[in-house]
Write an enzyme that holds these catalytic residues in place. Structure first.
Site, PDB file in Angstrom:
ATOM      1  N   ALA A  52       1.104 -29.669  17.702  1.00  0.00           N
ATOM      2  CA  ALA A  52       0.381 -30.700  16.963  1.00  0.00           C
ATOM      3  C   ALA A  52       1.112 -32.022  17.117  1.00  0.00           C
ATOM      4  CB  ALA A  52       0.301 -30.329  15.482  1.00  0.00           C
ATOM      5  N   MET A  53       0.443 -33.097  16.656  1.00  0.00           N
ATOM      6  CA  MET A  53       1.025 -34.426  16.834  1.00  0.00           C
ATOM      7  C   MET A  53       0.754 -35.279  15.603  1.00  0.00           C
ATOM      8  SD  MET A  53       2.632 -36.602  18.692  1.00  0.00           S
ATOM      9  CE  MET A  53       2.972 -38.221  18.032  1.00  0.00           C
ATOM     10  N   GLU A  54       1.808 -35.977  15.188  1.00  0.00           N
ATOM     11  CA  GLU A  54       1.798 -36.663  13.888  1.00  0.00           C
ATOM     12  C   GLU A  54       1.253 -38.087  13.921  1.00  0.00           C
ATOM     13  OE1 GLU A  54       4.616 -35.927  15.717  1.00  0.00           O
ATOM     14  OE2 GLU A  54       6.104 -37.519  15.543  1.00  0.00           O
TER      15      GLU A  54
ATOM     16  N   HIS B 163       4.952 -29.937   8.652  1.00  0.00           N
ATOM     17  CA  HIS B 163       5.818 -30.684   9.583  1.00  0.00           C
ATOM     18  C   HIS B 163       5.162 -32.010   9.973  1.00  0.00           C
ATOM     19  CE1 HIS B 163       8.790 -30.912  12.960  1.00  0.00           C
ATOM     20  NE2 HIS B 163       7.814 -31.612  13.515  1.00  0.00           N
ATOM     21  N   GLU B 164       3.917 -31.931  10.411  1.00  0.00           N
ATOM     22  CA  GLU B 164       3.254 -33.169  10.863  1.00  0.00           C
ATOM     23  C   GLU B 164       3.074 -34.134   9.696  1.00  0.00           C
ATOM     24  OE1 GLU B 164       3.359 -33.336  13.936  1.00  0.00           O
ATOM     25  OE2 GLU B 164       3.534 -31.191  14.318  1.00  0.00           O
TER      26      GLU B 164
ATOM     27  N   GLU C 114      12.851 -35.369  14.703  1.00  0.00           N
ATOM     28  CA  GLU C 114      12.458 -33.964  14.850  1.00  0.00           C
ATOM     29  C   GLU C 114      13.396 -33.015  14.100  1.00  0.00           C
ATOM     30  OE1 GLU C 114       9.686 -33.333  15.530  1.00  0.00           O
ATOM     31  OE2 GLU C 114       8.929 -34.931  16.806  1.00  0.00           O
TER      32      GLU C 114
HETATM   33  N1  B3K Z   1       6.066 -35.077  17.884  1.00  0.00           N
HETATM   34  C1  B3K Z   1       5.223 -34.090  18.495  1.00  0.00           C
HETATM   35  C2  B3K Z   1       5.701 -33.608  19.808  1.00  0.00           C
HETATM   36  C3  B3K Z   1       5.298 -34.453  20.937  1.00  0.00           C
HETATM   37  C4  B3K Z   1       5.652 -33.794  22.241  1.00  0.00           C
HETATM   38  C5  B3K Z   1       5.417 -34.709  23.376  1.00  0.00           C
HETATM   39  N2  B3K Z   1       5.657 -34.103  24.641  1.00  0.00           N
HETATM   40  C6  B3K Z   1       5.003 -32.920  17.615  1.00  0.00           C
HETATM   41  C7  B3K Z   1       6.005 -32.693  16.562  1.00  0.00           C
HETATM   42  O1  B3K Z   1       7.164 -32.428  16.791  1.00  0.00           O
HETATM   43  O2  B3K Z   1       5.656 -32.822  15.432  1.00  0.00           O
HETATM   44 ZN    ZN Z   2       7.910 -33.015  14.942  1.00  0.00          ZN
END
Ligand code: B3K
Ligand code: ZN
Length: 868
Positions: A265-267, A300-301, A323
């Site tokens: 997923a992506m935030e 997390h997100e 992270e």
């Molecule tokens: N920040 C994103 C990860 C992005 C990965 C890019 N290759 C998800 C996360 O750690 O929440």
């Molecule tokens: Zn993250």
């Protein structure tokens, strides 16, 4: 090999950006087969900068360019396909560009791409440059206004970050939505979604009484699968208010589920994009583990909204700043929502098996790397999981209250800024008054420290002395490392009972700072059994030489979940490695195992205690002293399982019967019971009897995926080939319309522990449900095969390695990120005996020799081959 060696980027070469971008206006017009992106950037030269402007932009078709309304002549700029250079620009100006891109043919799933019927973006780390020209780096924060336009019938839903300003219909059946995000952000947090999606809505009232609209957008067929994610989101929002005092900062929070996605997923600010596998849930499509995983990823997100978005990273070397901290925050949350002990043991088990292996291999790097070729390769277990352990150690050293004050100080001080790991530690120093200079080495030094502890007891003085030695092994590019500062939490048992220290506490945290250091503990009335590294207080390998009696005492009586589990793992590893199983297991091991069986812990923890160390973790242990033979490890482990299955057959049967649950609920009590019941069933499969009949019954009457998969796995592993085929076929017929269940079906077959799984996986690559473009399917079939089927992957004729080599070759230019990740099992070649290692290297060499090798794969493969 690719032409020219790709450039290595070094942390020490960081320089501030030459221009600030205060505002971005984008108009993204989606058409069938192409998309036009019109961008206006308001740029300001920062003091000391040169005259020219260099922007990132990858593979863009430039159609128009002007500065403050004046078109640039052909010799007024230069674009080489990766960077746009304008030799002379004013101090303060508006740059307008229009580019054409093609989301339909973007198979890298980075930038703007099409997944099934929808369009979506993934910009972290450097995907924004595939959409338009920009200073694509996290320390350039801008206010974004985004207009999205598309055909209204094809894409009725148009989303971007922030608040919806307006919508209107355009000519030719098209429409537009205008979005404005008031919070300046780096472009990696930009997101856009357009498609035919259903919206599941709810709301949340913040601590200060604001109502936030919550929306989850999914394809129509999935709209009944959003309840769990929505509940998880609300719990996360409340938890962040209660524990960190952080309240959501907009009136809208959107989540979108997409099927083709490179990671979980992506935030993106207020528009989180999720892999369907990390958000959709129902008893029929989600396992117990899946429910917990979704809860933790949603959290997390969401938590990134502060740890990542409001305070972001200065450069990508600082990735663990957001992270590691956010993984720590989501682990705290999951521990609070569920069983803290179970969560901790599961996390440690994962870290020790996978991150330790990374740290011992060619890709070893510090939590804050010093260099990279492709940043996508550094979204690693080290940056995430070890990074979280580093934050956890700060939490232990400072105590909960000071740590939270430190975090709040950090969020206040650096709000709206792009900062470094050092800034985070400095904030913790400021509130606690502690000197964390030595502690900062955790960010610099790669490799897993080894800790040895000698015990001395002086009965006369009633004094226990613990002498701790610390060794930091060499890793690529780093040797002779100084000692780290770490918390070592210890406890004691006396006469088989937990014993308090003289100050009344049950656990004492020793602060280790030297290579060799003694700690005296007074008031110890008789020789204790020492319980070391409680809670896994530091991410180290504990080299201890406890005797069997000590391990047995810890297993039966220690108060700490991790120590008890770890003692059982050590004991079982020792038994498996000793080949003792040929003569039957020792009475003392059987008694220790029996005491774990009888122990008064909750079912989930008991299931962990009674699970033998995985083949991967046994391989990791073996690799410390010797070459690894996965076949030997498996055979020995299987023999131990068979003895335990037979010896405790009646107990397993009782447990299995007593763990029956009513109608499915994914709650803690049922999840624990199912885990223990399935473990008992697994041991029963080794005890003869009619386990397969039981499996068939389980499969027939299951009302949830967890039971169904446990039964299917047993049939696939233990039944005849024809029974296996029948069960697999009928399972597929029933679930073929649920992509996420079909992925599990692929994994069950890919991980069947038999040599001919190689041929089975090759055949499944031709199956109509398999799709080379979909990362979930690749991970479910090829990834699972290579990382979780040692017997087949390490087949003596090298066919397993070849299968993986072929897949990487096929994927590497289409989807470099996924291909580079698939390389991981091959990078471990140095662990194995000559023949296997050589065959693995042959695959790496073959990949290294490919034309147009992507940067991602080049970096992993070349580092793995350099190690020779
Ligand atoms: N920040 C994103 C990860 C992005 C990965 C890019 N290759 C998800 C996360 O750690 O929440
Ligand atoms: Zn993250």
């Amino acid at each position: 090999m690719r032409e020219g060696s790709p450039k290595t980027i070094y942390r020490k070469e960081y320089a501030e950006p030459e221009f600030a971008i205060s505002r971005v206006d984008l108009v993204v017009s989606i058409f069938d087969g192409y998309t036009l992106v019109s961008s206006t950037l308001h740029l300001n030269r920062r003091s000391g900068a040169g005259t020219s402007l260099v922007l990132d932009g990858e593979g863009l078709e430039l159609e128009a360019i002007d500065i403050d309304g004046e078109s640039l002549a052909a010799d007024g700029f230069h674009y080489d396909g990766r960077q746009l250079t304008i030799p002379a620009v004013p101090d303060d100006f508006h740059l307008h560009t229009r580019v054409k891109i093609c989301p339909e043919s973007n198979s890298s799933l980075e930038g703007l791409y099409r997944s099934r019927t929808m369009y979506c973006t993934q910009c972290e780390a450097e995907g924004f440059r595939k959409i338009t020209f920009f200073l694509d780096r996290p320390d350039v924060l801008a206010e974004f206004q985004v207009t999205v336009e598309a055909d209204k019938a094809v894409c009725p839903v148009l989303l971007s970050n922030g608040n919806l300003q307006s919508t209107r219909d355009l000519e030719d059946g098209r429409h537009q939505s205008v979005w404005h995000d008031p919070w300046p952000k780096p472009c990696y947090l930009f997101a856009l979604v357009a498609g035919d999606l259903e919206c599941v809505s709810d709301s949340f009232v913040t601590a200060s009484g604001r109502t936030v609209a919550l929306h989850i957008y999914v394809e129509a067929k999935d709209q009944n699968y959003c309840g769990h994610a929505m509940d998880s989101l609300k719990r996360s929002m409340r938890w962040d208010e209660q524990v960190y005092g952080l309240e959501y900062d907009l009136d809208l929070f959107n989540i979108v589920a997409v099927d083709d996605f490179n990671m979980g997923a992506m935030e993106n600010k207020s528009l989180n994009i999720f892999n369907t596998s990390c958000v959709l849930a129902s008893p029929d499509i989600t396992t117990d583990a899946g429910y917990l995983r979704i809860e933790s990823i949603v959290a997390h997100e969401y938590f990134h909204n502060y740890s990542g978005n409001r305070v972001t990273c200065r450069d990508w070397f600082q990735l663990s700043l957001k992270e590691g901290f956010t993984v720590f925050r989501d682990a705290q949350f999951s521990a609070d929502m569920n069983s803290a002990g179970v969560k901790r043991v599961e996390d440690v088990s994962f870290l020790r098996t996978h991150q330790f292996a990374e740290d011992a291999g060619p890709m070893a790097h510090p939590v804050r790397p010093d260099s990279f070729i492709e940043i996508s390769n550094f979204y690693t277990l080290t940056v995430y999981e070890k990074g979280s352990e580093v934050v956890r150690m700060l939490h232990s050293l400072l105590g909960h209250e000071a740590f939270i004050r430190g975090a709040q100080h950090y969020f206040r001080t650096f709000d709206g800024q792009a900062v470094t790991c050092d800034d985070f530690v400095a904030a913790m120093e400021q509130v606690s008054g502690r000197d964390l200079t030595q502690f900062r080495r955790w960010y610099e030094q790669a490799g897993t420290p080894e800790l040895a502890v000698e015990e001395q007891y002086d009965a006369q003085a009633q004094q226990l002395t613990l002498t701790v030695s610390q060794h930091n092994p060499d890793t690529p590019g780093q040797s002779d490392k100084p000692p780290l500062h770490l918390p070592l939490a210890v406890g004691m048992l006396i006469d088989g009972q937990p014993q308090a220290f003289d100050d009344g506490s049950m656990t004492r945290t020793l602060e280790v700072t030297e290579a060799r250091q003694s700690f005296q503990i007074d008031g110890v009335k008789s020789r204790p059994v020492v319980s070391l590294l409680r809670g896994f207080s530091a991410p180290v390998r504990l080299k201890s030489a406890e005797d069997d009696a000590t391990l047995e005492a810890l297993i039966s009586a220690d108060e700490d979940d991790f120590v008890r589990w770890d003692a059982m793992q050590r004991y079982a590893s020792r038994v498996i490695a000793s080949r003792q199983q040929d003569q039957g297991l020792s009475p003392s091991f059987l008694s220790a195992f029996g005491s774990a069986l009888d122990s008064d812990v909750d079912p989930a923890m008991k299931a962990l205690l009674l699970t033998l160390p995985s083949e991967e973790s046994l391989a990791d242990l073996r690799a410390q002293t010797d070459k690894v033979d996965v076949h030997e490890i498996r055979a020995a482990r299987e023999r131990v399982k068979a003895v335990l299955g037979n010896h405790f057959e009646d107990r397993w049967r009782d447990i299995f019967d007593s763990c029956a649950t009513g109608p499915y609920q994914p709650d803690g009590s049922q999840i624990g019971k199912r885990a223990l019941g399935h473990l008992a069933f697994h041991y029963l499969c080794y005890a003869g009897g009619d386990a397969l009949g039981t499996a068939q019954q389980m499969l027939a009457k299951a009302d949830n995926l967890t039971d169904r998969l446990a039964a299917l796995r047993a049939i696939v592993c233990f039944a005849s080939a024809s029974d296996r085929r029948v069960a697999l076929e009928s399972f597929y017929q029933r679930w073929q319309d649920e992509a996420l269940v079909v992925n599990q079906w692929f994994t069950v077959q890919a991980t069947r522990p038999a040599a001919d799984a190689v041929e089975a996986v090759r055949a499944l690559q031709q199956h109509p449900a398999f799709d080379w473009r979909n990362p979930n399917k690749l991970r479910a079939l090829v990834g699972a095969f290579a990382s979780a089927n040692p017997v087949a992957f390490h087949r003596a004729d090298g066919a397993g390695y070849e299968l993986l080599g072929d897949a990487i070759e096929r994927l590497q230019s289409a989807n470099p990120q996924v291909a580079a990740r698939l390389c991981a099992p091959l990078t471990r070649h140095a662990r194995y005996a000559d023949g296997a290692a050589e065959a693995m290297r042959r695959q790496l060499q073959r990949i290294a020799g490919l034309e147009n090798l992507s940067r991602d794969v080049y970096e992993v493969v070349s580092r793995s081959l350099e190690q020779d």
